[in-house]
Design an enzyme around this catalytic site. Structure first.
Site, mmCIF file in Angstrom:
data_model
loop_
_atom_site.group_PDB
_atom_site.id
_atom_site.type_symbol
_atom_site.label_atom_id
_atom_site.label_comp_id
_atom_site.label_asym_id
_atom_site.label_seq_id
_atom_site.Cartn_x
_atom_site.Cartn_y
_atom_site.Cartn_z
ATOM 1 N N ASN A 1 -3.804 6.034 -0.183
ATOM 2 C CA ASN A 1 -3.177 6.618 0.736
ATOM 3 C C ASN A 1 -2.416 7.676 0.598
ATOM 4 O OD1 ASN A 1 -4.150 4.374 2.001
ATOM 5 N ND2 ASN A 1 -2.659 3.045 1.786
ATOM 6 N N GLU B 1 -6.427 -1.125 -6.743
ATOM 7 C CA GLU B 1 -5.530 -0.076 -7.418
ATOM 8 C C GLU B 1 -4.685 -0.937 -7.992
ATOM 9 O OE1 GLU B 1 -5.151 4.079 -4.572
ATOM 10 O OE2 GLU B 1 -3.916 2.433 -3.334
ATOM 11 N N HIS C 1 -3.239 -3.402 -4.811
ATOM 12 C CA HIS C 1 -3.430 -2.414 -3.976
ATOM 13 C C HIS C 1 -5.126 -3.337 -3.220
ATOM 14 C CE1 HIS C 1 -3.675 0.345 -0.728
ATOM 15 N NE2 HIS C 1 -4.011 -1.114 0.235
ATOM 16 N N SER D 1 1.005 -1.088 0.056
ATOM 17 C CA SER D 1 0.047 -0.071 -0.150
ATOM 18 C C SER D 1 0.938 1.589 -0.174
ATOM 19 C CB SER D 1 -0.911 0.164 1.112
ATOM 20 O OG SER D 1 -0.412 0.269 2.373
#
Length: 563
Positions: free
Chosen positions: A470, A432, A420, A399
């Site tokens: 993130n 992702e 991800h 991540s």
């Protein structure tokens, strides 16, 4: 009859809600183009009469008048003065100000006893939250009238508080501004950013959807004010936002903003990610390396989707425990109606566990889901690169780490992608997808095809720390943690303001507990290494909590969780 003066983002949204609940409305705006646009909106079935005018004097017939003009004290004061001259002495006047001093506006109105506030941190939605705000001079009759209005039009009365509302606004607007800057740099598309934040964080709107709903001119005004008051460059309005406002692309209310809208107010130019140009290889058997929460969830998802799946753990005991946890999870999902009993039985037949890496030789795709440590991941990739067949696609679930660094360790970088997943992997729809410069078209297309079979929505991201979610989420969470340095900070108050004011499913502190404080600290550290920006500085509070064994929801000890 209800009068609404100012048909911008808040005023027009409120007008629609009032009409849909059967109330006759007088809508006033000084801009003929605004009135023309509102006239084009289709009338809700069973809606009451609508009277649109440029003349504020027309609201003299209204029993209650809502002032919803631009968040400018001089303009609001002028409108309130005019309402005093055209309305009866008993007409209740409501201001939608979210940031200006209500008492000062009430005094300026010349009728403080008949005035209240309705605070919306984002434009209202049917059934959505609104905070009724009174001053010390507001009469009991005015309060009763406004409470009755809220109930009649179906909004939900909430208590946020001015201070916590300001905290929530600053947190959310800094995040929105960062999203615009990310898009502006060309590092992710508008649609992928919106999809990533909706599906990855469970938000009701992506950042560009929310900005268009708020109104880009209103958002620019809020950011400019925050920047002027704080000197914090995170609030310095992104140039794309400034440019769109200069071009009169003000969002949904005028039909053009980050998106383009039809007369119903629905976006008409959504552009999903284009499929990778390569031809996907056939994937029948998937290997998952790891035995933690993410590995368990991915193995469950792949086996339920009909892939033959092998889970490889560090030792036989961990492998056995992982299969047992997956079996219990499948039982729970059957009881919840999410998985059919027959599908559960088929998934368990397709799933095996082992600690022998040699079992990966027959796999078409191997997904690494071990600890978020580059050294650990590189060691795993070196091992699976050596043991897997030449055409096997390799993927990392990192991540926050470099996919390129993992790919290099494999010895076959063209066959490595980032995938991800989000926790819990069987439930969360987002993945992702990350290509490195070496990733082949075939590898990218194969990963995309597997995600589609898993029922996932994919977004494309560059190989950069934090990818999309993130990178945008953790500065927001870090800013929330920084508020704890203030003597009057209240975790529950800030969470409540974000949840009620913006409709988020969780406030920042509840979300940190859900992610895990140790995981959150690790991500902060990796992002700070990559970018060195103040918003990524690891939180001292988080460091102390983790050192003290408070990890969040998973051990029932965190910022809000208790044992």
């Amino acid at each position: 009859m209800i009068g609404i003066v100012g048909l911008g983002s808040v005023g027009e949204a409120l007008l629609g809600i009032v009409r849909e609940t059967g109330h006759e409305v007088i809508g006033v705006d000084a801009d003929p183009a605004v009135l023309a646009r509102v006239r084009k909106r289709p009338s809700p079935t069973g809606s009451a009469g609508l009277h649109l005018t440029e003349e504020i004097a027309q609201v003299s017939r209204a029993d209650l008048v809502v002032e919803a003009v631009t968040e400018d004290e001089a303009l609001k004061t002028e409108v309130l003065h005019r309402l005093r001259t055209v309305c009866t002495d008993t007409t209740v006047v409501v201001s939608t100000t979210a940031a200006l001093p209500l008492t000062r506006l009430a005094v300026a109105s010349g009728r403080p006893g008949e005035m209240m506030g309705l605070r919306f941190l984002a434009p209202p939605l049917p059934g959505g939250p609104v905070e009724p705000v009174r001053t010390a001079m507001t009469s009991k009759n005015t309060v009763a009238t406004v409470d009755e209005l809220i109930a009649r039009i179906g909004l939900t009365s909430v208590t946020v508080g001015t201070g916590y509302g300001a905290d929530a606004t600053a947190l959310v607007y800094a995040y929105l501004n960062r999203a615009v800057a990310l898009y502006e740099r060309g590092e992710a598309s508008r649609d992928d950013i919106d999809s990533a934040m909706r599906l990855g964080c469970g938000l009701p709107n992506g950042p560009f959807e929310l900005l268009d709903r708020i109104g880009l001119d209103s958002a620019l005004s809020v950011l400019s004010d925050l920047w002027a008051r704080t000197g914090d460059n995170s609030f310095a309005p992104a140039s794309a936002l400034v440019r769109l406002v200069r071009e009169d692309r003000l969002g949904r209310k005028c039909g053009r903003g980050f998106y383009t809208y039809d007369d119903l107010g629905k976006p008409v130019d959504i552009r999903p990610s284009a499929p990778p140009p390569g031809e996907a290889a056939c994937v029948r058997r998937i290997g998952v390396v790891g035995s933690g929460t993410m590995a368990d969830g991915i193995a469950e998802a792949t086996s339920v989707a009909g892939f033959s799946t092998v889970l490889v753990a560090r030792d036989a005991e961990k492998s056995f425990d992982a299969l047992e946890r997956i079996g219990k999870s499948l039982v729970r999902n059957v009881l919840r109606g999410k998985v059919a009993p027959r599908a559960k039985a088929a998934a368990l037949e397709l799933l095996v566990g082992t600690h022998d890496f040699a079992a990966l030789r027959e796999c078409d795709l191997v997904i690494e889901a071990v600890a978020e440590s580059l050294d650990v991941k590189r060691a795993v990739f070196a091992r699976i690169g050596a043991v897997c067949a030449p055409g096997t696609l390799l993927a990392t679930t990192t991540s926050s780490l470099s996919v390129t660094a993992c790919a290099e360790a494999s010895g076959r970088p063209s066959q490595v992608v980032g995938m991800h997943f989000f926790n819990p992997a069987p439930v969360m729809r987002l993945v992702e997808l990350v290509r490195t410069q070496a990733t082949s078209d075939e590898a990218a297309a194969t990963a995309q095809a597997v995600c589609e079979r898993l029922g996932k929505t994919t977004v494309d991201s560059r190989d950069r720390a934090g990818f999309i979610v993130n990178y945008l989420l953790f500065p927001y969470l870090g800013r929330a943690l920084a508020l704890l340095d203030r003597y009057d900070a209240d975790i529950e108050g800030i969470d409540t303001a974000v949840e009620r004011g913006f409709g988020y499913p969780m406030g920042p502190f509840a979300l940190l507990d859900a992610i895990g404080l140790d995981v959150s600290l690790n991500i902060q550290q990796e992002l700070y290494k990559a970018f060195g920006e103040p918003d990524f500085v690891p939180s001292p509070v988080l460091e102390q909590l983790v050192a003290g064994g408070r990890l969040g929801r998973k051990n029932r000890k965190g910022l809000r969780a208790t044992g």
